[in-house]
Design a protein around this motif. Sequence first.
Motif, PDB file in Angstrom:
ATOM      1  N   GLN A 100     -12.621 -18.818 -10.526  1.00  0.00           N
ATOM      2  CA  GLN A 100     -11.351 -19.218  -9.431  1.00  0.00           C
ATOM      3  C   GLN A 100     -11.842 -18.711  -7.742  1.00  0.00           C
ATOM      4  N   GLY A 101     -11.244 -19.807  -6.961  1.00  0.00           N
ATOM      5  CA  GLY A 101     -10.947 -19.144  -5.818  1.00  0.00           C
ATOM      6  C   GLY A 101      -9.702 -19.710  -5.776  1.00  0.00           C
ATOM      7  N   SER A 102      -9.991 -19.092  -4.654  1.00  0.00           N
ATOM      8  CA  SER A 102      -8.151 -19.077  -4.152  1.00  0.00           C
ATOM      9  C   SER A 102      -7.646 -18.751  -2.247  1.00  0.00           C
ATOM     10  N   ALA A 103      -6.553 -19.045  -1.618  1.00  0.00           N
ATOM     11  CA  ALA A 103      -6.690 -19.306  -0.709  1.00  0.00           C
ATOM     12  C   ALA A 103      -5.099 -18.322  -0.264  1.00  0.00           C
ATOM     13  N   ASP A 104      -5.001 -17.113   0.407  1.00  0.00           N
ATOM     14  CA  ASP A 104      -3.781 -16.421   0.444  1.00  0.00           C
ATOM     15  C   ASP A 104      -3.125 -16.436   1.628  1.00  0.00           C
ATOM     16  N   LYS A 105      -2.240 -15.673   2.526  1.00  0.00           N
ATOM     17  CA  LYS A 105      -1.802 -15.259   3.320  1.00  0.00           C
ATOM     18  C   LYS A 105      -0.580 -15.034   3.323  1.00  0.00           C
ATOM     19  N   ILE A 106      -1.024 -13.201   3.990  1.00  0.00           N
ATOM     20  CA  ILE A 106       0.125 -12.282   4.104  1.00  0.00           C
ATOM     21  C   ILE A 106       1.181 -13.177   4.848  1.00  0.00           C
ATOM     22  N   GLY A 112       1.038  -8.167  -6.475  1.00  0.00           N
ATOM     23  CA  GLY A 112       1.273  -8.137  -7.530  1.00  0.00           C
ATOM     24  C   GLY A 112       2.030 -10.201  -7.462  1.00  0.00           C
ATOM     25  N   LEU A 113       1.634 -11.070  -8.289  1.00  0.00           N
ATOM     26  CA  LEU A 113       2.031 -12.827  -8.099  1.00  0.00           C
ATOM     27  C   LEU A 113       2.241 -13.101  -9.260  1.00  0.00           C
ATOM     28  N   VAL A 114       3.642 -13.845  -8.722  1.00  0.00           N
ATOM     29  CA  VAL A 114       3.694 -15.187  -9.926  1.00  0.00           C
ATOM     30  C   VAL A 114       2.948 -16.401  -8.901  1.00  0.00           C
ATOM     31  N   GLY A 115       3.025 -17.425 -10.695  1.00  0.00           N
ATOM     32  CA  GLY A 115       2.663 -18.219 -10.191  1.00  0.00           C
ATOM     33  C   GLY A 115       3.146 -19.741 -11.205  1.00  0.00           C
ATOM     34  N   VAL A 116       3.196 -20.771 -10.425  1.00  0.00           N
ATOM     35  CA  VAL A 116       3.096 -22.269 -11.576  1.00  0.00           C
ATOM     36  C   VAL A 116       2.598 -23.215 -10.666  1.00  0.00           C
ATOM     37  N   GLY A 117       1.648 -23.702 -12.285  1.00  0.00           N
ATOM     38  CA  GLY A 117       0.411 -24.654 -12.095  1.00  0.00           C
ATOM     39  C   GLY A 117       0.133 -25.976 -12.463  1.00  0.00           C
ATOM     40  N   VAL A 118      -0.525 -26.527 -12.436  1.00  0.00           N
ATOM     41  CA  VAL A 118      -1.103 -28.097 -13.506  1.00  0.00           C
ATOM     42  C   VAL A 118      -2.616 -28.089 -13.935  1.00  0.00           C
ATOM     43  N   LYS A 119      -2.336 -28.364 -14.790  1.00  0.00           N
ATOM     44  CA  LYS A 119      -3.995 -28.229 -16.052  1.00  0.00           C
ATOM     45  C   LYS A 119      -4.323 -29.471 -16.078  1.00  0.00           C
ATOM     46  N   ASP A 160       0.734  -1.309  -0.018  1.00  0.00           N
ATOM     47  CA  ASP A 160      -0.098   0.093   0.009  1.00  0.00           C
ATOM     48  C   ASP A 160       1.170   1.391   0.194  1.00  0.00           C
ATOM     49  N   GLY A 161       0.147   2.259   0.242  1.00  0.00           N
ATOM     50  CA  GLY A 161       1.377   3.626   0.411  1.00  0.00           C
ATOM     51  C   GLY A 161       2.808   3.581   1.490  1.00  0.00           C
ATOM     52  N   SER A 162       2.180   2.783   2.283  1.00  0.00           N
ATOM     53  CA  SER A 162       3.562   2.624   3.381  1.00  0.00           C
ATOM     54  C   SER A 162       4.014   1.349   3.372  1.00  0.00           C
ATOM     55  N   ASN A 163       3.611   0.029   3.445  1.00  0.00           N
ATOM     56  CA  ASN A 163       4.182  -0.934   4.065  1.00  0.00           C
ATOM     57  C   ASN A 163       4.430  -1.662   2.652  1.00  0.00           C
ATOM     58  N   SER A 164       5.395  -3.422   2.643  1.00  0.00           N
ATOM     59  CA  SER A 164       5.074  -4.028   1.985  1.00  0.00           C
ATOM     60  C   SER A 164       5.488  -4.862   2.295  1.00  0.00           C
ATOM     61  N   ASP A 165       4.790  -6.292   1.889  1.00  0.00           N
ATOM     62  CA  ASP A 165       4.946  -7.836   3.139  1.00  0.00           C
ATOM     63  C   ASP A 165       4.987  -8.956   1.427  1.00  0.00           C
ATOM     64  N   ALA A 166       4.891  -9.744   1.616  1.00  0.00           N
ATOM     65  CA  ALA A 166       5.203 -10.949   0.837  1.00  0.00           C
ATOM     66  C   ALA A 166       4.164 -11.411   1.101  1.00  0.00           C
TER      67      ALA A 166
END
Length: 155
Positions: free
Chosen positions: A63-69, A147-154, A36-42
């Motif tokens: 799509q459904g997703s589950a993400d964790k800061i 911003g995300l990068v991913g690897v997947g299988v179809k 955001d304007g002041s912080n960045s996290d993985a």
Amino acid sequence: MRIALVSLAAVAAVAAATPALANEARVEARGGVIWDGSNSDAVAGVAAGYDYDLGDKLFVGVQGSADKILTDNTRVSWGAGGRIGVQPIPGTKVYALADWESKNCKYCNSAVGVGGGVQQDMGSRYYVKAEYQHLLVGDNTPDADRGLVGVGVKF
């Protein structure tokens, strides 16, 4: 009775001769950064979805997703959304996306994410992708970007 059997055989022959559409299910692992304007996290997460072909070049997907800061006092944010895009060349998908995401901490707000991405096949079953999303948080909470990068299988 013969007419029904001949009709059924004709339908089966046409269905077998029709080329299969590239509708596909997918699962992926992903990671990146949120800021955001002041912080960045993985960020790390997983997603699963299904794309439907709308002709030779166009597709839509869910799509459904589950993400964790990856910081203290955060929790898994669950998301649901979709994407629409084109396949400019075989094996490449360029798309716009939108989703809703649950709160990622006890006192946070849910968000709506809008953005885009590109997905590139690596062989017939695997892919890599990169996405950008702007997260509209609301309630006087600063918006965020991811911003995300991913690897997947179809499948």
